[in-house]
Design a protein around this motif. Structure first.
Motif, short mmCIF file in Angstrom:
data_model
loop_
_atom_site.label_atom_id
_atom_site.label_comp_id
_atom_site.label_asym_id
_atom_site.label_seq_id
_atom_site.Cartn_x
_atom_site.Cartn_y
_atom_site.Cartn_z
N PRO A 296 38.08 74.28 52.24
CA PRO A 296 38.01 72.89 51.74
C PRO A 296 39.28 72.08 51.93
CG PRO A 296 38.07 74.48 49.92
CD PRO A 296 37.87 75.28 51.18
N HIS A 297 40.44 72.74 52.07
CA HIS A 297 41.68 71.98 52.22
C HIS A 297 41.89 71.45 53.63
CE1 HIS A 297 43.75 75.13 54.50
NE2 HIS A 297 43.35 76.00 53.61
N LEU A 298 41.04 71.87 54.59
CA LEU A 298 41.16 71.37 55.95
C LEU A 298 40.81 69.89 56.01
CD1 LEU A 298 39.50 74.28 57.98
CD2 LEU A 298 41.94 73.79 57.80
N THR A 299 41.43 69.21 56.96
CA THR A 299 41.11 67.80 57.17
C THR A 299 39.64 67.63 57.54
OG1 THR A 299 43.37 67.40 57.92
CG2 THR A 299 41.72 65.72 58.44
N VAL A 300 39.15 68.54 58.41
CA VAL A 300 37.75 68.50 58.82
C VAL A 300 37.17 69.91 58.68
CG1 VAL A 300 36.12 67.92 60.66
CG2 VAL A 300 38.29 66.67 60.48
N PRO A 301 36.70 70.29 57.49
CA PRO A 301 35.98 71.57 57.38
C PRO A 301 34.70 71.47 58.23
CG PRO A 301 36.55 70.69 55.21
CD PRO A 301 36.78 69.59 56.19
N ALA A 302 34.50 72.46 59.09
CA ALA A 302 33.40 72.32 60.04
C ALA A 302 32.99 73.66 60.60
CB ALA A 302 33.82 71.38 61.19
N VAL A 303 31.79 73.65 61.19
CA VAL A 303 31.32 74.75 62.02
C VAL A 303 31.29 74.21 63.45
CG1 VAL A 303 29.42 76.29 62.57
CG2 VAL A 303 29.96 75.78 60.18
N VAL A 304 32.14 74.76 64.30
CA VAL A 304 32.22 74.31 65.69
C VAL A 304 31.33 75.22 66.54
CG1 VAL A 304 33.72 73.89 67.67
CG2 VAL A 304 34.55 73.44 65.35
N THR A 305 30.46 74.62 67.32
CA THR A 305 29.56 75.39 68.18
C THR A 305 29.78 74.99 69.64
OG1 THR A 305 27.82 73.73 67.88
CG2 THR A 305 27.81 75.63 66.39
N VAL A 306 29.66 75.97 70.53
CA VAL A 306 29.79 75.73 71.96
C VAL A 306 28.60 76.38 72.66
CG1 VAL A 306 31.30 75.86 73.98
CG2 VAL A 306 32.30 75.92 71.67
N THR A 307 27.98 75.64 73.54
CA THR A 307 26.82 76.18 74.26
C THR A 307 27.23 76.79 75.59
OG1 THR A 307 26.37 74.10 75.42
CG2 THR A 307 25.40 74.37 73.21
N CYS A 308 26.28 77.45 76.20
CA CYS A 308 26.54 78.13 77.46
C CYS A 308 26.95 77.15 78.56
CB CYS A 308 25.31 78.92 77.86
SG CYS A 308 25.59 80.15 79.16
N ASN A 309 26.44 75.92 78.51
CA ASN A 309 26.84 74.92 79.51
C ASN A 309 28.07 74.14 79.07
OD1 ASN A 309 25.81 73.28 77.55
ND2 ASN A 309 24.24 72.32 78.85
N ARG A 310 28.78 74.67 78.04
CA ARG A 310 30.06 74.17 77.56
C ARG A 310 29.97 72.79 76.91
NH1 ARG A 310 32.61 74.11 82.71
NH2 ARG A 310 30.55 74.69 83.49
N LEU A 311 28.82 72.51 76.30
CA LEU A 311 28.69 71.36 75.42
C LEU A 311 29.07 71.81 74.02
CD1 LEU A 311 27.50 68.37 75.41
CD2 LEU A 311 25.45 69.43 74.45
N PHE A 312 29.94 71.07 73.34
CA PHE A 312 30.36 71.53 72.02
C PHE A 312 30.16 70.45 70.97
CE2 PHE A 312 34.20 69.80 73.97
CZ PHE A 312 34.79 69.06 72.95
N ALA A 313 30.04 70.92 69.72
CA ALA A 313 29.80 70.01 68.59
C ALA A 313 30.64 70.46 67.41
CB ALA A 313 28.32 70.00 68.21
N VAL A 314 31.18 69.47 66.70
CA VAL A 314 31.91 69.73 65.45
C VAL A 314 30.95 69.36 64.32
CG1 VAL A 314 33.94 69.20 64.07
CG2 VAL A 314 34.10 69.23 66.57
N ASN A 315 30.30 70.37 63.74
CA ASN A 315 29.29 70.17 62.71
C ASN A 315 29.97 70.19 61.35
OD1 ASN A 315 27.02 70.63 64.73
ND2 ASN A 315 28.18 72.53 64.87
N ARG A 316 30.16 69.02 60.79
CA ARG A 316 30.96 68.92 59.56
C ARG A 316 30.29 69.64 58.41
NH1 ARG A 316 34.73 63.87 58.83
NH2 ARG A 316 35.25 65.30 57.16
N TRP A 317 31.11 70.24 57.59
CA TRP A 317 30.65 71.07 56.49
C TRP A 317 30.93 70.35 55.18
CZ3 TRP A 317 28.72 76.19 56.28
CH2 TRP A 317 28.78 76.82 55.04
N HIS A 318 29.84 70.06 54.43
CA HIS A 318 29.99 69.39 53.15
C HIS A 318 29.38 70.26 52.07
CE1 HIS A 318 31.20 65.48 54.84
NE2 HIS A 318 30.37 65.77 55.83
#
Length: 735
Positions: free
Chosen positions: A405-427
């Motif tokens: 929780p102390h992180l600026t952006v608590p998140a789950v980062v995912t990367v796909t096989c074709n190297r598309l990535f997403a920062v899925n914010r955690w609330h």
């Protein structure tokens, strides 16, 4: 020797033959320390978790040295600022300023971690036997063939000193001591360890005083008024300490028995059982709900004064901080005698608080909102929290859950096989809170935001990788603050750093030898800094240092690696690094896994059975549990010292494995789409989740160890509710 131009030769005088070299850039924490009860020492902790302790002539010199050292404080992991004044603060000031007690109460850290914190800030150190870290005895039954950890009678009452059986005698002694000038109910403050007796011509101590039986040591603590030993931390993580692996001749006891390995309790068939069960007992509810009372005795308001007298917790006066000033003793012989007495009696920790320590909160249970009805067959609603399907159908091949929780952006980062990535914010939002019998029930909602893949912020790594590289979870590393993604496999023999916010390339680091095939990072413990290890096609491993401020940094401006690790003769395909142990474990396409130090020394090979020759996945914990998955379904559990502990074969083609933070539970997932939970010590299955209609490619756990996030071959991520404690009590009530 200290490599800094600001270090004055007049500050630190060296003795002939006593020297060392430590890089200023490697210093991570600086603690004030006592030596012989005088505040004249410093302990400096390095990035590889080793430490060195210096004693100086006086406090003025200590202060001068601190202001010459880097401004690191005592480490941000304790919730304290990086300031030199923090390094010079008293133990009580550190305790009051830190948020570790609140984190322990909220169960964000374990009992073991909290006790190590208290030991560290109160002056206990591995570098001084008189101030060795002290841990409690928690189990009282060392005779039964089986140990039931659900019975209160098998646990010690931590609110009381372990008083010997002669209670009336103790009461009479207390009354006499209370009315006398010199009060001492116990002759020394000591913990259970063993050592060479330097007063005996460097020979081992007398056999009957040597630690050789756990049950006998416990009985002595109950019967002998002069034996008040507690335990050392190794009882909770180091099974090797109970084995005389070098075959030293330790002598014969008076009963004629030769001392060799330590005699274990009947319920522990091997040292690993003892350490595992000890650790489980330490983390149990029986201990959690009363540990604060033991802290009161050792570190708190019952350590001295009227409360210490009332609880029979008084030690020799020369064990207490502030009891003597050696500088005021002008008689040389008297000073030497006083120093000898201090060394003989040991030292109490610095008193951290003068009021009762707050108790730990009761265990919290999570009640999750209903999950998506997609994908699952015969699902159990309490298992699946949610499913999120990305627009791309590319398999999610890497998942990094940096959710503190102390992180600026608590998140789950995912990367796909074709190297598309997403920062899925955690609330985490509290939907309901009820209090009944001091039990808080929290309803938690997970909200994930998908990546913005349009315009200038398109989050896809478009740089071309080598066509022969197979994209797996090992090709990616996400930094602990979620700000950067490291990617390997490029044709120019580099790995690259990308901003997770913009998707832009921020740094190129050349592997120097061949195509980089895999990456790993250590857990971050200060300011985002950590170690990065890269494995190459030419069988070479390179160790780098990641600075949250400066990205990958090396020993020179050309970003040379910190260390080169050799020993493999084929392409490196998997690697794990543990900063706490200072070790790197790696596997090549074929052959044994290798264990290196982070300075590049090859320590040993981890040899599996004959048909286990192709390692593919490695996970290791700070306690030294190392689990390796081999091609064609084989699992092996090794101690970090190379001892095979267990093995099993599974039918699934496993793609992802991880260990719980305590190292007791293994989670696996693979092509059959089933997540399974195993007891790591013997690979006994604890739980199996409902099957998904797609294979599992990657997994990670949230910071609180309550949520498992999996990346699926269908391009989805699935969040599972995970409860290691529930499975422990359901399947393992007896040991």
């Amino acid at each position: 020797e200290v490599t800094s131009p600001i270090w004055s030769g007049n500050v630190l005088a060296y003795t002939e033959g006593l020297h060392g070299k430590w890089m200023f850039s490697e210093i991570r924490a600086v603690f004030s320390r006592r030596y012989l009860l005088q505040n004249t020492a410093l302990e400096v902790f390095m990035a590889n978790r080793t430490s060195v302790m210096f004693n100086f002539p006086d406090q003025a010199t200590v202060k001068k040295v601190v202001y010459c050292l880097p401004r690191v404080g005592v480490g941000t992991s304790y919730g304290l600022p990086q300031a030199r004044r923090i390094s010079l603060a008293t133990s009580r000031q550190l305790f009051k300023s830190s948020n570790m007690t609140q984190r322990w109460q909220r169960r964000e850290i374990s009992n073991f971690e909290y006790l190590m914190f208290l030991n560290t800030i109160s002056g206990r150190t591995y570098n001084d036997l008189n101030q060795y870290p002290v841990f409690p005895w928690v189990i009282t039954n060392y005779d039964s063939e089986e140990l039931d950890l659900t019975l209160p009678g098998n646990f010690r009452d931590l609110s009381k000193v372990r008083r010997p059986l002669a209670t009336q005698c103790d009461v009479e002694k207390r009354e006499w001591w209370t009315n006398s000038h010199f009060k001492c109910e116990w002759c020394s403050f000591s913990n259970l360890t063993y050592f060479l007796s330097l007063a005996n011509n460097n020979k081992f101590d007398h056999p009957d005083r040597t630690f050789s039986s756990i049950a006998r040591s416990w009985r002595n603590c109950q019967r002998d008024t002069s034996d008040v030993k507690e335990l050392i931390p190794e009882f909770y993580y180091l099974p090797e300490m109970f084995v005389n692996s070098n075959g030293y001749h330790l002598g014969l006891r008076e009963d004629g028995n030769m001392i060799c390995d330590v005699d274990l309790p009947a319920w522990a068939k091997k040292p690993e059982d003892l350490v595992r069960i000890n650790r489980m007992a330490l983390e149990s509810e029986f201990v959690s709900c009363q540990l604060h009372q033991w802290i009161d005795l050792i570190f708190g308001y019952k350590q001295r004064g009227p409360e210490a007298v009332r609880t029979l917790n008084v030690f020799h006066h020369l064990t207490y901080e502030g009891s003597v000033s050696l500088d005021s003793i002008t008689d040389l012989l008297l000073r030497e005698a006083t120093e000898a007495q201090i060394q003989s009696f040991g030292q109490t920790p610095s008193q951290l608080l003068i009021e009762p320590h707050p108790p730990r909160s009761s265990a919290m249970h999570l009640c999750f909102l209903p999950q998506s009805p997609l994908m699952f067959k015969d699902q159990m609603q309490q298992d699946v929290i949610m499913v999120l399907k990305f627009p791309s159908n590319s398999p999610v091949t890497h998942v990094a859950a940096n959710t503190l929780p102390h992180l600026t952006v608590p998140a789950v980062v995912t990367v796909t096989c074709n190297r598309l990535f997403a920062v899925n914010r955690w609330h985490n939002t509290v939907a309901a809170e009820a209090a009944m019998n001091n039990l808080k029930i929290l309803c938690t909602k997970l909200l994930f935001l998908s990546a913005n893949n349009t315009g200038s912020n398109k989050r896809q790594i478009t740089d071309l990788v080598d066509q022969s590289i197979q994209i797996t979870t090992h090709c990616f590393v996400v930094t602990a603050d979620n700000r950067y993604i490291l990617v390997c496999g490029f044709w120019d023999k580099s790995f690259r750093v990308y901003s997770s916010e913009t998707g832009k390339l921020t740094q190129i680091v050349f592997g120097h030898w061949d195509v980089v095939t895999c990456l790993a990072r250590s857990e971050s413990y200060i300011g985002g800094d950590c170690y990065i290890v890269s494995g190459s096609r030419d069988a070479t491993l390179l160790l780098w240092y990641w600075s949250g401020r400066h990205h990958i940094i090396g020993d020179n401006p050309n970003t040379a690696p910190r260390a080169v690790l050799t020993g493999h003769d084929q392409e490196v395909v998997c690697v794990s690094v543990c900063a706490e142990l200072g070790l790197v474990i790696s596997g090549a396409k074929e052959g044994p896994c290798l264990v290196h130090t982070i300075t590049g020394d090859l320590l040993r090979a981890l040899e599996g059975p004959e048909n286990y020759q192709c390692p593919r996945l490695i996970t290791v914990t700070s306690e030294g549990h190392c689990i390796i998955y081999y091609e064609r379904g084989g699992f092996c559990n090794f101690s970090i010292n190379g001892k095979p502990l267990a093995q099993m074969d599974v039918n699934d083609s496993t793609r992802a494995i991880l260990l719980s933070s305590d190292g007791h539970n293994l989670v696996t997932g693979g092509d059959n789409g089933i997540v399974e939970v195993w007891q790591a010590c013997d690979f006994r299955k604890l739980y199996m989740y409902p099957g998904c209609d797609a294979g599992i490619r990657a997994m990670d756990l949230s910071h609180d160890q309550r949520t498992l996030i999996t990346g699926m071959a269908s391009g989805s991520i699935v969040a599972f509710n995970i409860d290691f404690n529930r499975w422990h009590y359901e399947h393992h009530n007896r040991y």
